[in-house]
Design an enzyme around this catalytic site. Structure first.
Site, mmCIF file in Angstrom:
data_model
loop_
_atom_site.group_PDB
_atom_site.id
_atom_site.type_symbol
_atom_site.label_atom_id
_atom_site.label_comp_id
_atom_site.label_asym_id
_atom_site.label_seq_id
_atom_site.Cartn_x
_atom_site.Cartn_y
_atom_site.Cartn_z
ATOM 1 C CE LYS A 273 -10.711 -4.560 -4.741
ATOM 2 N NZ LYS A 273 -10.488 -3.256 -4.127
ATOM 3 C CD GLU B 39 -5.133 -2.530 -7.260
ATOM 4 O OE1 GLU B 39 -4.586 -3.652 -7.343
ATOM 5 O OE2 GLU B 39 -6.084 -2.293 -6.486
ATOM 6 C CG ASP C 289 -9.460 -1.614 -7.011
ATOM 7 O OD1 ASP C 289 -10.544 -2.171 -7.228
ATOM 8 O OD2 ASP C 289 -9.025 -1.402 -5.853
ATOM 9 C CD GLN D 234 -13.988 -2.863 -2.222
ATOM 10 O OE1 GLN D 234 -14.065 -2.842 -3.424
ATOM 11 N NE2 GLN D 234 -13.159 -2.074 -1.565
ATOM 12 C CG ASP E 287 -3.921 -0.140 -4.474
ATOM 13 O OD1 ASP E 287 -4.057 0.872 -5.191
ATOM 14 O OD2 ASP E 287 -4.887 -0.709 -3.925
ATOM 15 C CE LYS F 53 -4.481 -0.807 -0.010
ATOM 16 N NZ LYS F 53 -5.374 -0.227 -1.024
#
Lengths: 366, 366
Positions: free
Chosen positions: B264, B215, B240, B292, B189, B162
């Site tokens: 997702k 991402e 995403d 999610q 991401d 992240k």
């Protein structure tokens, strides 16, 4: 519910009148009926047509591919594992109708195993399809007569006009048919029979006749010609014999060669047809369910697939070819009423019921 | 097998440690469990997460949408008629997770009705997925420690890093994690947290670190910035939060904004996720199954979908989020061994088994 055995039965039934189109003619249905048994005794059925001018497959090549390559690759797999089954068959190149027949038989077996109708297993959007009829080559007057007779007898009001041999005569046929059927849905299929310049001439000559789309007007291999044609045309160019796999469909759309797709169960079965349908739905590319010289068995596959999905059931589907064949292995005759074909409420699997006496009579292996 | 009733139960369970990312943080799971009953007493279960910063949905909006709009639109339809059900719900705009939860519950009900595992009903490609773990924000050293601990305990060797708050610190974190895990699959991401020029700087700074993809590195709304970034990058940019519907996916790919897609279950359910998957497969666009803020219930949905399809099971799937939550409604704990999560051989439907005592404890409506 694992795959235990596959039986392959070649059979032959003559057409009432031989079927003529730009690249050849067909005198007989020469198919291979396949019966796929599961370990718990469920049997799924389907058939593979021999269509050398489209797929290069013979009854013999279909039987060999299934018995020697495909069946050994998928033996013991669960019938529901359709992605794994497709993957295990992928090493065999070509052999489209052989692979599709296995996939169709597996889906018939799923429906039978679950005691469900396949159209409901697939998506259940509708339980009927609007029927389109293909008008074979003849004089413009006789072609118009063919169409009027089908409307009279079955209420059909959507027609594919077979063209692609002589573009001047084709223009006359289109004009004559539109004159007799002012409110019908009309489209034409030239099977790559025109040059691109001829296709452009036809388009301009008949543009007032409100044709819905042109199917394979010029050779897809002539990329520059197709681009020239597509630039002129307001209506879609539909890909059929140039779009016989998911990869083909993707390429033809992206290369700007086709802007509409004909989906045929006989070549892409249920699994790959569903992928093609979803690709096209995502891209807002229209599709219709076409016919591959289908008997009533193939027609049932088209009916169940087409009715199941919103993006497939929006356009008329070609479900009348069986009317041109002298006889059929299917025991219960399919009905077309007011231009529609419905799935009976008590249908199980693909709704196939083989008449064993007829099978014994028409089979070629005994 | 028709839809008779839907129960909506809001519940709340705290995270062990609040989850931090570029656009916000989450302290609690705040979901709505839905139970969909058929006329013959089969119950399908699923849940809708409230994620205001992605979908704008609250527990209240989910409950209202289901009870007042969606359920009345689909009451009495057969659970297998998924295309018709999707069509009947289409008039309600947005409400992604509410609609997806209904679709997921319907598929759970299908599996239960048929006494089959959903992954086999969908495609049966595999019965397991390689697991990827998301490393939340922290100091570079602590982030590397997180990854090492997951590898130690579960054998996981694929990690999402992240990023997106401070790109200089992000470069350090990526470098530190790669140093500790030289052979791991790594991707990052940024949740649109970097500007396009910062994303380009990060790409060049870490290009020797063999990251698999970025991402949502920069805002998808900055089309020109994304194009500049994509021109520089050899690895894919994955969409995403900019790709939450089939139409979004199609547009983002064609506009050259994303070249890989995160699927997702919580937002596109099974029906639309399958369409997205097939679109991407047809276009040779890679996908992976993302998370999610999933509890074990959402994780089971991802597991069954991802394992079913060849194009979905090729990449590691994010299946570890439930480890961060203090408790779970699912009675049987999911297991991760040697970096894989498997579907038990006796699994039925989505394999969901709610602990009724826990549900009574965590539900917020009594």
């Amino acid at each position: 519910m694992n795959i235990a055995r596959i039986e392959t039965i070649p059979y032959k039934i003559p057409y009432i009148t031989p079927l003529a189109f730009a690249t050849g003619r067909i005198d007989n249905v020469e198919n291979v009926l396949i019966r796929l048994w599961t370990t718990d005794g469920v049997m799924g059925e389907a058939e593979a047509p021999s269509r050398p001018y489209i797929y290069g497959e013979s009854q013999q090549s279909i039987i060999t591919a299934i018995n020697e390559w495909l069946f050994p690759s998928i033996k013991d797999l669960r019938i529901f594992d359709k992605e794994k089954i497709a993957q295990k068959m992928a090493w065999v190149v070509g052999n489209y109708t052989a692979k599709a027949a296995i996939d169709l038989a597996i889906h018939d077996a799923m429906g039978k195993y679950l005691q469900m109708s396949c159209h409901q297993l697939f998506g259940g959007m509708s339980n009927q399809l609007t029927v389109s009829h293909m008008i074979g080559y003849d004089s413009p007057e006789k072609m118009a007569e063919q169409a009027l007779a089908m409307r009279q007898q079955y209420g059909i009001n959507s027609f594919k006009v077979k063209t692609g041999k002589d573009y001047r005569k084709d223009i006359k046929a289109c004009t004559e048919i539109r004159k007799c059927l002012p409110d019908a849905t009309l489209y034409l299929d030239a099977n790559h029979g025109w040059r691109a310049d001829q296709a452009i001439s036809v388009y301009h000559a008949i543009r007032e006749l409100d044709f819905a789309f042109f199917e394979e007007p010029s050779p897809a291999a002539d990329r520059i010609g197709r681009h020239r044609l597509n630039k002129e045309m307001a209506i879609p160019v539909c890909g059929d014999e140039s779009c016989i796999s998911l990869a083909d469909v993707s390429r033809e759309i992206f290369d700007g060669i086709s802007s509409m797709i004909c989906i045929k169960m006989a070549r892409t079965g249920i699994t790959e047809s569903t992928k093609i349908l979803h690709l096209c739905e995502g891209l807002s590319v229209p599709v219709y369910v076409g016919n591959q010289g289908d008997t009533q068995i193939g027609t049932l596959n088209s009916l169940h697939f087409g009715a199941a999905f919103k993006h497939a059931c929006e356009k008329p589907a070609e479900l009348t070819n069986f009317l041109e064949i002298r006889d059929d292995l299917q025991a219960d005759a399919l009905e077309i009423k007011e231009g529609k074909m419905r799935i009976p409420t008590d249908s199980i699997g693909m709704g196939i019921h083989i008449d064993e006496h007829k099978l014994n009579y028409y089979r070629q292996d005994r």
